[in-house]
Design a protein around this motif. Structure first.
Motif, mmCIF file in Angstrom:
data_model
loop_
_atom_site.group_PDB
_atom_site.id
_atom_site.type_symbol
_atom_site.label_atom_id
_atom_site.label_comp_id
_atom_site.label_asym_id
_atom_site.label_seq_id
_atom_site.Cartn_x
_atom_site.Cartn_y
_atom_site.Cartn_z
ATOM 1 N N ALA A 90 -21.964 -16.362 6.074
ATOM 2 C CA ALA A 90 -21.955 -15.125 6.863
ATOM 3 C C ALA A 90 -21.233 -13.980 6.166
ATOM 4 O O ALA A 90 -21.477 -12.819 6.464
ATOM 5 N N GLY A 91 -20.329 -14.288 5.241
ATOM 6 C CA GLY A 91 -19.585 -13.230 4.592
ATOM 7 C C GLY A 91 -20.271 -12.627 3.390
ATOM 8 O O GLY A 91 -19.753 -11.711 2.769
ATOM 9 N N THR A 92 -21.447 -13.125 3.036
ATOM 10 C CA THR A 92 -22.145 -12.658 1.843
ATOM 11 C C THR A 92 -23.020 -11.461 2.176
ATOM 12 O O THR A 92 -23.869 -11.548 3.079
ATOM 13 N N LEU A 93 -22.832 -10.371 1.459
ATOM 14 C CA LEU A 93 -23.554 -9.143 1.754
ATOM 15 C C LEU A 93 -25.062 -9.348 1.753
ATOM 16 O O LEU A 93 -25.761 -8.910 2.671
ATOM 17 N N LYS B 237 -31.787 -7.343 18.643
ATOM 18 C CA LYS B 237 -30.806 -6.304 18.323
ATOM 19 C C LYS B 237 -29.372 -6.803 18.475
ATOM 20 O O LYS B 237 -28.501 -6.481 17.661
ATOM 21 N N ASP B 238 -29.110 -7.566 19.516
ATOM 22 C CA ASP B 238 -27.748 -8.045 19.738
ATOM 23 C C ASP B 238 -27.306 -8.980 18.617
ATOM 24 O O ASP B 238 -26.146 -8.918 18.177
ATOM 25 N N ASP B 239 -28.214 -9.842 18.156
ATOM 26 C CA ASP B 239 -27.867 -10.750 17.058
ATOM 27 C C ASP B 239 -27.606 -9.967 15.778
ATOM 28 O O ASP B 239 -26.680 -10.284 15.017
ATOM 29 N N ALA B 240 -28.441 -8.949 15.534
ATOM 30 C CA ALA B 240 -28.246 -8.128 14.336
ATOM 31 C C ALA B 240 -26.904 -7.402 14.404
ATOM 32 O O ALA B 240 -26.142 -7.386 13.423
ATOM 33 N N TYR C 247 -23.737 -7.763 11.795
ATOM 34 C CA TYR C 247 -23.181 -6.628 11.069
ATOM 35 C C TYR C 247 -21.709 -6.421 11.412
ATOM 36 O O TYR C 247 -20.872 -6.171 10.531
ATOM 37 N N ASP C 248 -21.385 -6.524 12.698
ATOM 38 C CA ASP C 248 -19.997 -6.311 13.122
ATOM 39 C C ASP C 248 -19.068 -7.343 12.489
ATOM 40 O O ASP C 248 -17.950 -7.012 12.066
ATOM 41 N N LEU D 159 -18.455 -6.400 8.944
ATOM 42 C CA LEU D 159 -17.646 -5.182 8.807
ATOM 43 C C LEU D 159 -16.204 -5.385 9.234
ATOM 44 O O LEU D 159 -15.344 -4.584 8.864
ATOM 45 N N GLU D 160 -15.929 -6.426 9.993
ATOM 46 C CA GLU D 160 -14.542 -6.715 10.352
ATOM 47 C C GLU D 160 -13.674 -6.891 9.108
ATOM 48 O O GLU D 160 -12.514 -6.468 9.078
ATOM 49 N N ASN D 161 -14.238 -7.525 8.098
ATOM 50 C CA ASN D 161 -13.497 -7.778 6.863
ATOM 51 C C ASN D 161 -13.901 -6.857 5.725
ATOM 52 O O ASN D 161 -13.350 -6.949 4.634
ATOM 53 N N ASN D 162 -14.866 -5.994 5.976
ATOM 54 C CA ASN D 162 -15.363 -5.112 4.909
ATOM 55 C C ASN D 162 -15.600 -3.709 5.469
ATOM 56 O O ASN D 162 -16.655 -3.124 5.256
ATOM 57 N N THR D 163 -14.600 -3.178 6.159
ATOM 58 C CA THR D 163 -14.808 -1.893 6.822
ATOM 59 C C THR D 163 -15.022 -0.750 5.842
ATOM 60 O O THR D 163 -15.575 0.279 6.202
ATOM 61 N N GLU D 164 -14.575 -0.927 4.603
ATOM 62 C CA GLU D 164 -14.710 0.160 3.636
ATOM 63 C C GLU D 164 -16.141 0.310 3.122
ATOM 64 O O GLU D 164 -16.517 1.360 2.616
ATOM 65 N N THR D 165 -16.948 -0.725 3.213
ATOM 66 C CA THR D 165 -18.277 -0.658 2.624
ATOM 67 C C THR D 165 -19.201 0.211 3.464
ATOM 68 O O THR D 165 -19.082 0.269 4.696
ATOM 69 N N ASN D 166 -20.101 0.913 2.799
ATOM 70 C CA ASN D 166 -21.101 1.693 3.523
ATOM 71 C C ASN D 166 -22.508 1.193 3.248
ATOM 72 O O ASN D 166 -23.484 1.864 3.577
#
Length: 571
Positions: free
Chosen positions: A211-214, A230-233, A237-238, A241-248
């Motif tokens: 799950a942590g792999t981009l 949509k909810d699963d997506a 994503y959330d 982003l919890e551990n990678n908030t800087e990425t865009n």
């Protein structure tokens, strides 16, 4: 004239790599180049030797041109053919590599590599059946054990043979460590075949394991969105982003999700699947430091799928690893401005420019990015890192100030930002600010050994908070017993306390771990002097002078060499 290459062209993982044919002799004729022109030499042997020199210098394209001249005189030499093929392929000169591969196929029918590029050429033509025939002839060893079944699976899927495609992937089931890659491609193939339920099950395995792999997040999230989940997506994503908030990099995915739009598949057809296979295996090879074959696979992936920014990013990293920084910059700049990978590519470009000594260009690029996105802190942090590396500490501290001010809430992962700012504040004589940053960094990341070391060493130098400093340094050494700088700090703390025998014990260990550090050798010299080992003390001080002391340490070192140490302060 036949030229023999004496170095084996074999590695443990790959039957042929450029590393296997690296030269071991100095070229006897110096290649003289202008632009991309081929150096002029007197003979096929001269061209060969010049090619080896060019290869040593990672001028692979020049080396390939030179070997072409030699091959014209010795066209059936399998060693030269294989090296030429790999040089051309690694440079992305795939059409030329395919012509060489054709000749290899005639001279060496069991070649482990030629079929890869010949298959690529057929895929480009849309002749998947012929491509599969080339792959089927390849020996089942080395990296072929992995890449060939994956490629043949996609070629079968491209011909509407989903069950045969999955059977090809089943050949990989017994290989430990490949489960995530196999599950990914099984899911992608089932997805393309319209087998949504089976694809969902395989994608689900990936979410649980990777799950942590981009890349997994992108591909699985894309599937969920196309399936109306949509909810699963959003949950996927959330979580990322919890551990990678800087990425865009997920911004386009989040935008389509928010708008309720159905995105196009990331892997849309069999050719995309082949490109994905080459990229995935190149990533695995890069982790194992099999860089040259990874480079070949990356070139093929990007040729098959030109808009492939994650693969372009890996290619730039491979080029950087080979000290081909200019080429890496060109790849970063080729990533489309509209890509979600463009922002990070520009930061990486700035770092690369700085490595080339083009620091002003790097800072100008970062300044533009800092102004462009006031909601992001990473460009300001990158600017701080560059300035810190050039010991422009006051300016670096200001850049870090900008970065910290843009962080809405400091979290655990931000400890390093505060740590680096603290270093620049300490070095620019702003100790109260530095101390506060080090303490805050330790609140975010308790027992971080490098932060404990810097803060405690500073306290020892100031002869303050000594009990707390000792406790921190002892714990830091427990966590990093093989870090010479941390061991030195504890030894120096004992020295400052007048425990000279204990100081010698730790400082000798520190010098073993970091034998050419000026400060550590200086510290050991001081400790030797205090225990009466004055000849050894002067030897260590002399070594300290040889290893480039800080400018303000030079005069004290010279004085100690002349006069030794005076009585300890407070005695």
């Amino acid at each position: 004239m036949r030229i023999r290459i004496g170095v084996p062209l074999v590695t443990a993982m790959v039957a042929l790599t450029l590393a296997g044919c690296a030269p071991t002799l100095q070229a006897q004729e110096q290649a003289k180049t202008q632009g991309d022109s081929t150096p002029m030499t007197a003979s096929p042997l001269g061209h060969y030797l010049a090619a080896r020199q060019a290869q040593t210098e990672r001028q692979n394209s020049v080396a390939a041109d030179l070997l072409g001249v030699t091959l014209a005189q010795d066209p059936d030499n399998p060693d030269l053919l294989n090296v030429s093929y790999l040089l051309l392929a690694s440079e992305g000169r795939l059409e030329e590599a395919a012509k060489v591969a054709e000749h290899i196929d005639k001279v060496e029918p069991n070649s482990p590599t030629a079929g890869i590029v010949l298959a690529w050429r057929d895929i480009k033509k849309g002749d998947l059946k012929s491509a599969d025939a080339h792959l089927a002839k390849l020996p089942d060893d080395g990296v072929n054990k992995i890449i060939v079944p994956m490629l043949r699976a996609w070629l079968a899927q491209g011909q509407g043979q989903t069950d045969q495609a999955l059977a090809q992937l089943d050949r990989l089931n017994a290989m430990n460590g490949l489960e995530p890659v196999v599950d990914l491609h099984r899911a992608l193939i089932q997805d393309q075949a319209g087998r949504a339920e089976a694809a969902s099950a395989d994608y689900g395995k990936l979410v649980d394991a990777e799950a942590g792999t981009l890349r997994v997040v992108q591909l699985v999230g894309n599937f969920y969105q196309r399936q109306g989940r949509k909810d699963d997506a959003k949950a996927l994503y959330d979580k990322f982003l919890e551990n990678n908030t800087e990425t865009n990099v997920l911004e386009p995915d989040l935008a389509t999700l928010s708008a309720g739009q159905k995105p196009a598949p990331v892997v849309a057809n069999a050719t995309d699947g082949v490109a994905e296979s080459f990229f995935n295996i190149a990533s695995l090879l890069a982790r194992e430091q099999i860089f040259d074959t990874a480079m070949v696979f990356e070139r093929i992936a990007i040729d098959l799928k030109p808009e492939f920014p994650i693969a372009q990013t890996l290619l730039a990293e491979l080029l950087t690893n080979q000290n081909r920084t200019e080429d890496a910059i060109a790849v970063y700049r080729a990533i489309p401005a509209g890509s979600s990978f463009s922002w990070q590519a520009r930061i990486d470009e700035a770092r690369a420019l700085d490595e080339l000594g083009r620091t002003d260009e790097a800072l100008k690029l970062l300044d533009g990015m800092i102004a462009e996105r006031t909601d992001r802190y990473d460009a300001a942090a990158a600017k701080g890192n560059i300035l810190r590396s050039h010991e422009q500490f006051a300016d670096a501290a200001k850049a870090y100030d900008t970065a910290v001010s843009r962080v809405p809430e400091l979290k655990r992962r931000h400890w390093s930002l505060l740590y680096f700012r603290g270093i620049t504040e300490e070095r620019s004589r702003q100790w109260p600010l530095a101390e506060a940053d080090f303490k805050k960094a330790l609140e975010l990341e308790p027992e971080q050994p490098y932060v404990m070391n810097y803060l405690a060493y500073s306290w020892v130098e100031q002869r303050s908070h000594l009990d707390e400093a000792f406790a921190m340094l002892k714990r830091a050494v427990e966590l990093k017993p093989d870090d010479g700088f941390i061991v030195d700090s504890l030894g120096w703390a004992y020295y400052q306390q007048g425990q000279y025998d204990k100081a010698v014990e730790y400082l000798e260990r520190a010098v073993e771990l970091e034998p050419v550090d000026s400060t550590i050798n200086d510290h050991l010299g001081d400790a030797y002097w205090r225990v009466g080992r004055k000849t050894e003390a002067r030897y260590q001080w002399q070594r300290s002078l040889q290893f480039g002391p800080e400018p303000d340490h030079l005069a004290p070192l010279q004085a100690k060499l002349k006069d030794g140490l005076g009585a300890p302060s407070g005695s």
